[in-house]
Design an enzyme around this catalytic site. Structure first.
Site, PDB file in Angstrom:
ATOM      1  N   VAL A   1      10.592  67.879  86.444  1.00  0.00           N
ATOM      2  CA  VAL A   1       9.591  66.819  86.563  1.00  0.00           C
ATOM      3  C   VAL A   1       9.380  66.269  85.306  1.00  0.00           C
ATOM      4  O   VAL A   1       8.325  67.346  84.593  1.00  0.00           O
ATOM      5  CB  VAL A   1       8.424  67.509  87.663  1.00  0.00           C
ATOM      6  CG1 VAL A   1       7.753  65.694  88.178  1.00  0.00           C
ATOM      7  CG2 VAL A   1       8.933  68.445  88.773  1.00  0.00           C
TER       8      VAL A   1
ATOM      9  N   HIS B   1       3.737  59.406  89.876  1.00  0.00           N
ATOM     10  CA  HIS B   1       3.440  60.611  90.894  1.00  0.00           C
ATOM     11  C   HIS B   1       3.299  62.318  90.898  1.00  0.00           C
ATOM     12  O   HIS B   1       3.649  63.230  91.824  1.00  0.00           O
ATOM     13  CB  HIS B   1       3.635  60.526  92.529  1.00  0.00           C
ATOM     14  CG  HIS B   1       5.232  60.766  92.613  1.00  0.00           C
ATOM     15  ND1 HIS B   1       5.631  59.712  91.369  1.00  0.00           N
ATOM     16  CD2 HIS B   1       5.809  61.196  93.668  1.00  0.00           C
ATOM     17  CE1 HIS B   1       7.153  60.027  91.901  1.00  0.00           C
ATOM     18  NE2 HIS B   1       7.478  60.424  93.287  1.00  0.00           N
TER      19      HIS B   1
HETATM   20  N1  INI Z   1      11.487  64.840  91.179  1.00  0.00           N
HETATM   21  C1  INI Z   1      11.755  65.934  90.478  1.00  0.00           C
HETATM   22  O1  INI Z   1      12.623  66.700  90.391  1.00  0.00           O
HETATM   23  N2  INI Z   1      11.906  65.180  89.449  1.00  0.00           N
HETATM   24  C2  INI Z   1      10.672  64.038  89.344  1.00  0.00           C
HETATM   25  O2  INI Z   1      10.574  63.840  87.375  1.00  0.00           O
HETATM   26  C3  INI Z   1      10.602  62.858  89.916  1.00  0.00           C
HETATM   27  N3  INI Z   1       9.725  62.054  89.595  1.00  0.00           N
HETATM   28  O3  INI Z   1       9.602  61.709  88.795  1.00  0.00           O
HETATM   29  O4  INI Z   1       9.264  61.740  90.635  1.00  0.00           O
HETATM   30  C4  INI Z   1      11.004  63.707  91.083  1.00  0.00           C
HETATM   31  N4  INI Z   1      11.447  62.722  92.521  1.00  0.00           N
HETATM   32  C5  INI Z   1      11.305  63.149  93.671  1.00  0.00           C
HETATM   33  C6  INI Z   1      10.822  64.307  94.616  1.00  0.00           C
HETATM   34  O5  INI Z   1      11.186  65.276  93.680  1.00  0.00           O
HETATM   35  C7  INI Z   1      11.380  63.865  96.581  1.00  0.00           C
HETATM   36  O6  INI Z   1      12.184  64.305  96.040  1.00  0.00           O
HETATM   37  C8  INI Z   1      11.181  62.403  96.724  1.00  0.00           C
HETATM   38  O7  INI Z   1       9.756  61.961  96.767  1.00  0.00           O
HETATM   39  C9  INI Z   1      11.667  62.813  98.138  1.00  0.00           C
HETATM   40  O8  INI Z   1      10.221  63.904  99.037  1.00  0.00           O
END
Ligand code: INI
Length: 156
Positions: free
Chosen positions: A82, A89
Site C-alpha cells: 500500500v 484512503h
Molecule cells: N490496495 C492495495 O493493496 N494497495 C494500494 O496501494 C491500494 N490503493 O492505492 O488504493 C489498494 N486499493 C484497493 C483496496 O485494497 C481494495 O482492493 C479495494 O478498495 C476493493 O475493496
C-alpha cells in the site's frame, strides 16, 4: 536459568499458504518470489505452497481467514503493498489489512504473517522488495517458519 524455547528455522514439512494482492503487483510478485526462495533456502518445497491472489490489501484478511480455518496450513503469509502517495484512503486500506490480519491470527491460532509494505513512495516500496532495505517477502517467510515451529514446540 530460563527454560528457553528457541526453534530452528527449518521449513521442511511446514505447510504454507500465501495470500498476495494484485494491486501493485510489480512489487508483490517480488515479495512472493523472495518468500518462496526463502522457504526453499530453509528446506521447504515451493511446489507445495498454495498461492491465492486477492484484488488488494483490503481483501487479504478474509482469504487468510478461510485458509487458516481450513486446517491445512501451519502458516499463512499475507503479502501486499500500500503506497500512500497513490492512495487517498491509505489509512483505511493499510489499517484494515493490519487489524484484520492480526485478528485472523488470534481467532484461528494459526500464524498469519503481516508481509504488507506500507510506504509513502514507490521508491520506498522498491527498496523493501529486493532493493537496499531487503525484501519483506523473505522476512515474512522467515517469520512464518519460526512461528509455525514455535507453536509446535510450545504445544497446546
Ligand atoms: N490496495 C492495495 O493493496 N494497495 C494500494 O496501494 C491500494 N490503493 O492505492 O488504493 C489498494 N486499493 C484497493 C483496496 O485494497 C481494495 O482492493 C479495494 O478498495 C476493493 O475493496
Amino acid at each position: 536459568m530460563p527454560q528457553t524455547v528457541r526453534v530452528a528455522l527449518d521449513a521442511a514439512g511446514v505447510r504454507v499458504a500465501i495470500v498476495a494482492s494484485r494491486f501493485n503487483d510489480f512489487i508483490t510478485t517480488r515479495l512472493i518470489d523472495a518468500a518462496l526462495a526463502e522457504l526453499a533456502r530453509h528446506g521447504g518445497d515451493p511446489d507445495k505452497v498454495t498461492l491465492a491472489w486477492v484484488p488488494g490489501a483490503f481483501e487479504l484478511p478474509l482469504v487468510a481467514q478461510r485458509l487458516a480455518k481450513s486446517g491445512k496450513y501451519d502458516a499463512v503469509l499475507c503479502l501486499g503493498c500500500v503506497i500512500r502517495g497513490q492512495t487517498p484512503h491509505f489509512d483505511h486500506v493499510a489499517g484494515n489489512a493490519a487489524r484484520g490480519i492480526g485478528q485472523v491470527s488470534l481467532e484461528t491460532g494459526v500464524p498469519v504473517i503481516f508481509g504488507v509494505l506500507t510506504t509513502d513512495t514507490v521508491e520506498q516500496a522498491i527498496d523493501r522488495a529486493g532493493g537496499k532495505h531487503g525484501n519483506k517477502g523473505a522476512d515474512a517467510a522467515l517469520a512464518g517458519i519460526e512461528m509455525a515451529r514455535l507453536l509446535k514446540a510450545i504445544g497446546g
